[in-house]
Design a protein around this motif. Structure first.
Motif, PDB file in Angstrom:
ATOM      1  N   LEU A   1       8.336 -12.411   1.440  1.00  0.00           N
ATOM      2  CA  LEU A   1       6.953 -11.918   1.641  1.00  0.00           C
ATOM      3  C   LEU A   1       6.222 -12.359   0.710  1.00  0.00           C
ATOM      4  CD1 LEU A   1       7.528  -8.865   3.719  1.00  0.00           C
ATOM      5  CD2 LEU A   1       6.990 -10.895   4.560  1.00  0.00           C
ATOM      6  N   PHE A   2       6.417 -12.049  -0.558  1.00  0.00           N
ATOM      7  CA  PHE A   2       5.441 -12.310  -1.678  1.00  0.00           C
ATOM      8  C   PHE A   2       5.141 -13.820  -1.669  1.00  0.00           C
ATOM      9  CE2 PHE A   2       6.445  -8.675  -4.644  1.00  0.00           C
ATOM     10  CZ  PHE A   2       5.613  -7.825  -3.982  1.00  0.00           C
ATOM     11  N   ALA A   3       6.290 -14.616  -1.361  1.00  0.00           N
ATOM     12  CA  ALA A   3       6.519 -16.089  -1.717  1.00  0.00           C
ATOM     13  C   ALA A   3       5.576 -16.933  -0.622  1.00  0.00           C
ATOM     14  CB  ALA A   3       7.894 -16.658  -1.564  1.00  0.00           C
ATOM     15  N   CYS A   4       5.595 -16.247   0.893  1.00  0.00           N
ATOM     16  CA  CYS A   4       4.750 -16.970   1.916  1.00  0.00           C
ATOM     17  C   CYS A   4       3.361 -16.581   1.891  1.00  0.00           C
ATOM     18  CB  CYS A   4       5.426 -16.574   2.984  1.00  0.00           C
ATOM     19  SG  CYS A   4       5.570 -14.889   3.620  1.00  0.00           S
ATOM     20  N   GLY A   5       3.133 -15.480   0.921  1.00  0.00           N
ATOM     21  CA  GLY A   5       1.708 -14.859   0.829  1.00  0.00           C
ATOM     22  C   GLY A   5       1.449 -13.913   1.761  1.00  0.00           C
ATOM     23  N   ALA A   6       2.327 -13.295   2.797  1.00  0.00           N
ATOM     24  CA  ALA A   6       2.099 -12.181   3.765  1.00  0.00           C
ATOM     25  C   ALA A   6       1.804 -10.996   2.860  1.00  0.00           C
ATOM     26  CB  ALA A   6       3.504 -12.116   4.397  1.00  0.00           C
ATOM     27  N   ILE A   7       2.181 -10.635   1.712  1.00  0.00           N
ATOM     28  CA  ILE A   7       1.938  -9.669   0.701  1.00  0.00           C
ATOM     29  C   ILE A   7       1.555 -10.089  -0.452  1.00  0.00           C
ATOM     30  CG2 ILE A   7       2.758  -7.464  -0.250  1.00  0.00           C
ATOM     31  CD1 ILE A   7       4.527  -6.942   1.901  1.00  0.00           C
ATOM     32  N   ARG A   8       0.368  -9.587  -1.178  1.00  0.00           N
ATOM     33  CA  ARG A   8       0.033  -9.976  -2.520  1.00  0.00           C
ATOM     34  C   ARG A   8       0.637  -8.970  -3.393  1.00  0.00           C
ATOM     35  NH1 ARG A   8      -5.185  -8.634  -1.035  1.00  0.00           N
ATOM     36  NH2 ARG A   8      -5.294  -7.784  -3.186  1.00  0.00           N
ATOM     37  N   PRO A   9       1.410  -9.696  -4.526  1.00  0.00           N
ATOM     38  CA  PRO A   9       2.073  -8.662  -5.401  1.00  0.00           C
ATOM     39  C   PRO A   9       1.165  -7.448  -6.084  1.00  0.00           C
ATOM     40  CG  PRO A   9       2.784 -10.963  -5.892  1.00  0.00           C
ATOM     41  CD  PRO A   9       1.610 -10.891  -4.852  1.00  0.00           C
ATOM     42  N   ALA A  10      -0.085  -7.867  -6.097  1.00  0.00           N
ATOM     43  CA  ALA A  10      -1.099  -6.780  -6.862  1.00  0.00           C
ATOM     44  C   ALA A  10      -1.116  -5.571  -5.854  1.00  0.00           C
ATOM     45  CB  ALA A  10      -2.248  -7.382  -6.983  1.00  0.00           C
ATOM     46  N   LEU A  11      -0.747  -5.711  -4.703  1.00  0.00           N
ATOM     47  CA  LEU A  11      -0.856  -4.649  -3.674  1.00  0.00           C
ATOM     48  C   LEU A  11       0.329  -3.552  -4.022  1.00  0.00           C
ATOM     49  CD1 LEU A  11      -1.432  -6.197  -0.180  1.00  0.00           C
ATOM     50  CD2 LEU A  11      -2.861  -5.062  -1.704  1.00  0.00           C
ATOM     51  N   LEU A  12       1.319  -3.715  -4.573  1.00  0.00           N
ATOM     52  CA  LEU A  12       2.171  -2.719  -4.932  1.00  0.00           C
ATOM     53  C   LEU A  12       2.534  -2.711  -6.359  1.00  0.00           C
ATOM     54  CD1 LEU A  12       4.993  -4.060  -2.460  1.00  0.00           C
ATOM     55  CD2 LEU A  12       3.356  -2.246  -2.220  1.00  0.00           C
ATOM     56  N   GLN A  13       1.582  -3.205  -7.251  1.00  0.00           N
ATOM     57  CA  GLN A  13       1.692  -3.216  -8.731  1.00  0.00           C
ATOM     58  C   GLN A  13       2.052  -2.044  -9.384  1.00  0.00           C
ATOM     59  OE1 GLN A  13      -1.238  -5.636 -10.675  1.00  0.00           O
ATOM     60  NE2 GLN A  13      -0.019  -5.767 -12.557  1.00  0.00           N
ATOM     61  N   GLY A  14       0.863  -0.844  -8.712  1.00  0.00           N
ATOM     62  CA  GLY A  14       0.967   0.508  -9.590  1.00  0.00           C
ATOM     63  C   GLY A  14       2.360   0.908  -9.237  1.00  0.00           C
ATOM     64  N   GLY A  15       2.831   1.032  -8.073  1.00  0.00           N
ATOM     65  CA  GLY A  15       4.086   1.968  -7.623  1.00  0.00           C
ATOM     66  C   GLY A  15       5.235   1.138  -8.279  1.00  0.00           C
TER      67      GLY A  15
ATOM     68  N   GLY B   1       5.263  -0.564 -11.132  1.00  0.00           N
ATOM     69  CA  GLY B   1       5.032  -0.459 -12.511  1.00  0.00           C
ATOM     70  C   GLY B   1       5.562   1.029 -12.965  1.00  0.00           C
ATOM     71  N   LEU B   2       5.148   2.168 -11.897  1.00  0.00           N
ATOM     72  CA  LEU B   2       5.663   3.353 -12.196  1.00  0.00           C
ATOM     73  C   LEU B   2       7.034   3.370 -12.122  1.00  0.00           C
ATOM     74  CD1 LEU B   2       4.781   6.607 -12.553  1.00  0.00           C
ATOM     75  CD2 LEU B   2       4.802   6.681 -10.468  1.00  0.00           C
ATOM     76  N   LEU B   3       7.847   2.798 -11.230  1.00  0.00           N
ATOM     77  CA  LEU B   3       9.218   3.006 -11.082  1.00  0.00           C
ATOM     78  C   LEU B   3       9.901   2.086 -12.128  1.00  0.00           C
ATOM     79  CD1 LEU B   3       9.604   2.456  -7.013  1.00  0.00           C
ATOM     80  CD2 LEU B   3       9.800   4.408  -8.393  1.00  0.00           C
ATOM     81  N   LEU B   4       9.164   1.077 -12.512  1.00  0.00           N
ATOM     82  CA  LEU B   4       9.828   0.455 -13.749  1.00  0.00           C
ATOM     83  C   LEU B   4       9.938   0.993 -14.880  1.00  0.00           C
ATOM     84  CD1 LEU B   4       8.853  -3.297 -13.225  1.00  0.00           C
ATOM     85  CD2 LEU B   4      11.095  -2.487 -13.023  1.00  0.00           C
ATOM     86  N   ALA B   5       8.829   1.847 -15.192  1.00  0.00           N
ATOM     87  CA  ALA B   5       8.588   2.693 -16.336  1.00  0.00           C
ATOM     88  C   ALA B   5       9.800   3.682 -16.519  1.00  0.00           C
ATOM     89  CB  ALA B   5       6.983   3.214 -16.407  1.00  0.00           C
ATOM     90  N   GLU B   6       9.868   4.290 -15.429  1.00  0.00           N
ATOM     91  CA  GLU B   6      11.108   5.283 -15.271  1.00  0.00           C
ATOM     92  C   GLU B   6      12.185   4.930 -14.948  1.00  0.00           C
ATOM     93  OE1 GLU B   6      10.091   8.100 -16.510  1.00  0.00           O
ATOM     94  OE2 GLU B   6       7.749   7.370 -16.499  1.00  0.00           O
TER      95      GLU B   6
END
Length: 125
Positions: free
Chosen positions: A46-60, A62-67
């Protein structure tokens, strides 16, 4: 403050939904892959075809990656109880962790190289 928390909850819910969907697909199809891997592959498509922009899920994300360390190694929380042991034997523990990580990486690299060489020998030319 409330708006930011609501956005983080929404982003994490979307990521969990992809994980759940991937697990459902794995169960339905019998694929020998974890649901998380399938869900992330769907999200990548979905990111590759442009249906969802990665920036839309960046905060969540990032939080999961931090923890992430807490998700994969819950035993780290118990290390707080063993401070004296870590001060006296910590270098040995670190040495074992480093050596085992290097051995896993080397064995994985060698196995992949062996399989690539083996499959290239059996390919029709």
């Amino acid at each position: 403050m409330f708006r930011r928390a609501a956005r983080l909850i929404f982003e994490i819910a979307v990521l969990v939904a992809f994980w759940w969907l991937g697990g459902w697909i794995a169960t339905l199809t019998g694929l020998p892959l974890p649901g998380g891997v399938i869900g992330l592959a769907l999200l990548l498509v979905l990111f590759a075809c442009g249906a969802i922009r990665p920036a839309l899920l960046q905060g969540g994300a990032g939080l999961l990656l931090a923890e992430m360390l807490l998700f994969f190694i819950p035993a780290l929380m118990s290390l707080l109880d063993y401070g004296p042991l870590l001060r006296s034997e910590g270098w040995k523990i670190l040495l074992v962790i480093t050596a085992s990580t290097v051995m896993v990486m080397l064995s994985t690299a060698l196995a992949v190289e062996w399989m690539c060489n083996r499959s290239s020998r059996h390919e029709p030319r």
